[in-house]
Design a protein around this motif. Structure first.
Motif, PDB file in Angstrom:
ATOM      1  N   ILE A 196      -4.122  -3.170  -6.374  1.00 33.99           N
ATOM      2  CA  ILE A 196      -3.595  -3.846  -5.193  1.00 33.99           C
ATOM      3  C   ILE A 196      -2.151  -4.236  -5.499  1.00 33.99           C
ATOM      4  O   ILE A 196      -1.868  -5.341  -5.926  1.00 33.99           O
ATOM      5  N   PRO A 197      -1.232  -3.297  -5.325  1.00 35.48           N
ATOM      6  CA  PRO A 197       0.175  -3.658  -5.507  1.00 35.48           C
ATOM      7  C   PRO A 197       0.635  -4.498  -4.332  1.00 35.48           C
ATOM      8  O   PRO A 197       0.262  -4.240  -3.188  1.00 35.48           O
ATOM      9  N   PRO A 202     -11.499  -1.959 -14.114  1.00 41.45           N
ATOM     10  CA  PRO A 202     -10.148  -2.252 -14.599  1.00 41.45           C
ATOM     11  C   PRO A 202      -9.168  -2.296 -13.430  1.00 41.45           C
ATOM     12  O   PRO A 202      -9.263  -1.493 -12.498  1.00 41.45           O
ATOM     13  N   VAL A 203      -8.237  -3.252 -13.478  1.00 40.79           N
ATOM     14  CA  VAL A 203      -7.328  -3.469 -12.361  1.00 40.79           C
ATOM     15  C   VAL A 203      -5.883  -3.202 -12.742  1.00 40.79           C
ATOM     16  O   VAL A 203      -5.465  -3.419 -13.875  1.00 40.79           O
ATOM     17  N   VAL A 204      -5.138  -2.718 -11.747  1.00 41.75           N
ATOM     18  CA  VAL A 204      -3.694  -2.541 -11.851  1.00 41.75           C
ATOM     19  C   VAL A 204      -3.097  -3.240 -10.646  1.00 41.75           C
ATOM     20  O   VAL A 204      -3.465  -2.944  -9.503  1.00 41.75           O
ATOM     21  N   THR A 205      -2.207  -4.173 -10.904  1.00 37.22           N
ATOM     22  CA  THR A 205      -1.611  -4.929  -9.818  1.00 37.22           C
ATOM     23  C   THR A 205      -0.187  -5.309 -10.186  1.00 37.22           C
ATOM     24  O   THR A 205       0.309  -4.908 -11.243  1.00 37.22           O
ATOM     25  N   THR A 206       0.444  -6.086  -9.343  1.00 35.82           N
ATOM     26  CA  THR A 206       1.843  -6.421  -9.553  1.00 35.82           C
ATOM     27  C   THR A 206       2.007  -7.788 -10.212  1.00 35.82           C
ATOM     28  O   THR A 206       1.194  -8.682 -10.046  1.00 35.82           O
ATOM     29  N   PRO A 216       6.702  -5.169  -8.962  1.00 36.37           N
ATOM     30  CA  PRO A 216       6.240  -5.000  -7.581  1.00 36.37           C
ATOM     31  C   PRO A 216       6.798  -3.790  -6.848  1.00 36.37           C
ATOM     32  O   PRO A 216       6.157  -3.289  -5.941  1.00 36.37           O
ATOM     33  N   SER A 217       7.930  -3.298  -7.209  1.00 43.94           N
ATOM     34  CA  SER A 217       8.510  -2.180  -6.460  1.00 43.94           C
ATOM     35  C   SER A 217       8.546  -0.884  -7.261  1.00 43.94           C
ATOM     36  O   SER A 217       9.121   0.093  -6.808  1.00 43.94           O
ATOM     37  N   SER A 218       7.905  -0.846  -8.407  1.00 45.74           N
ATOM     38  CA  SER A 218       8.001   0.323  -9.269  1.00 45.74           C
ATOM     39  C   SER A 218       6.847   1.298  -9.074  1.00 45.74           C
ATOM     40  O   SER A 218       5.753   1.114  -9.614  1.00 45.74           O
ATOM     41  N   VAL A 219       7.129   2.338  -8.341  1.00 45.19           N
ATOM     42  CA  VAL A 219       6.140   3.406  -8.141  1.00 45.19           C
ATOM     43  C   VAL A 219       5.806   4.045  -9.485  1.00 45.19           C
ATOM     44  O   VAL A 219       4.643   4.341  -9.780  1.00 45.19           O
ATOM     45  N   GLN A 251       0.808  -1.201   0.000  1.00 44.76           N
ATOM     46  CA  GLN A 251       0.000   0.000   0.000  1.00 44.76           C
ATOM     47  C   GLN A 251       0.849   1.262   0.000  1.00 44.76           C
ATOM     48  O   GLN A 251       0.435   2.280  -0.533  1.00 44.76           O
ATOM     49  N   HIS A 252       2.044   1.181   0.583  1.00 46.30           N
ATOM     50  CA  HIS A 252       2.914   2.358   0.601  1.00 46.30           C
ATOM     51  C   HIS A 252       3.315   2.764  -0.811  1.00 46.30           C
ATOM     52  O   HIS A 252       3.419   3.958  -1.106  1.00 46.30           O
TER      53      HIS A 252
END
Length: 170
Positions: free
Chosen positions: A69-70, A89-93, A113-116, A1-2
């Protein structure tokens, strides 16, 4: 979430979009998330809703334009399937089992997973393109209903165990 909070911060800082993030759910990170929201001055843009009863979660889905939900460690989150079933529509890792559910650019967007930056770009792309949001939402619903229907999968599993299907699923 961060990472999602940081991505929203980047979108807000770019100054081209009005954005409101509602983080639904509880957990040990609530205090650190609230501190991050405060430090980044995002109180107008991010609401930490907290835990929501199943009777009310559908209301949050109904108001959502995009679901994200990253994560660094998930199987296939049910919340992704719920969102997709509601044509959000979804954006996830791009981790563990998630790419089995979501085909990048077809049913949703997958980011590192770590790309803001990737997360912010994917969200912004959806914010900028209503036709893309509609297409990914429709495709996501179709994917979930075709491949993740509990009744169909239970019948298929029963067929496997009864020997009607071979181990390759044919």
């Amino acid at each position: 979430q961060h990472i999602l909070v940081e991505a929203i911060g980047q979108i807000v800082a770019a100054g081209k979009h009005s954005v409101k993030l509602r983080l639904v759910g509880g957990g040990d990170d609530r205090e650190s998330l609230q501190n991050q929201v405060n430090e980044l001055g995002l109180q107008e843009h991010i609401d930490l809703v907290g835990p929501v009863n199943q009777d009310h979660i559908r209301d949050y889905y109904a108001r959502a334009d995009i679901f994200s939900i990253p994560s660094f460690a998930e199987g296939i989150p049910v919340v992704l399937m719920e969102s997709m079933a509601m044509e959000i529509p979804v954006v996830t890792t791009r981790i563990t089992g998630i790419p089995e559910l979501i085909r990048n650019g077809e049913d949703g967007f997958l980011v590192a997973p770590s790309s803001v930056e990737e997360l912010a770009d994917a969200i912004t792309r959806l914010m900028d393109d209503s036709a893309l949001r509609k297409r990914l939402g429709e495709n996501g619903r179709k994917r979930v209903t075709e491949h993740y229907d509990l009744a169909k999968n239970v019948d298929r599993l029963a067929d496997v165990f009864s020997g009607r299907l071979n181990s390759l699923g044919k």
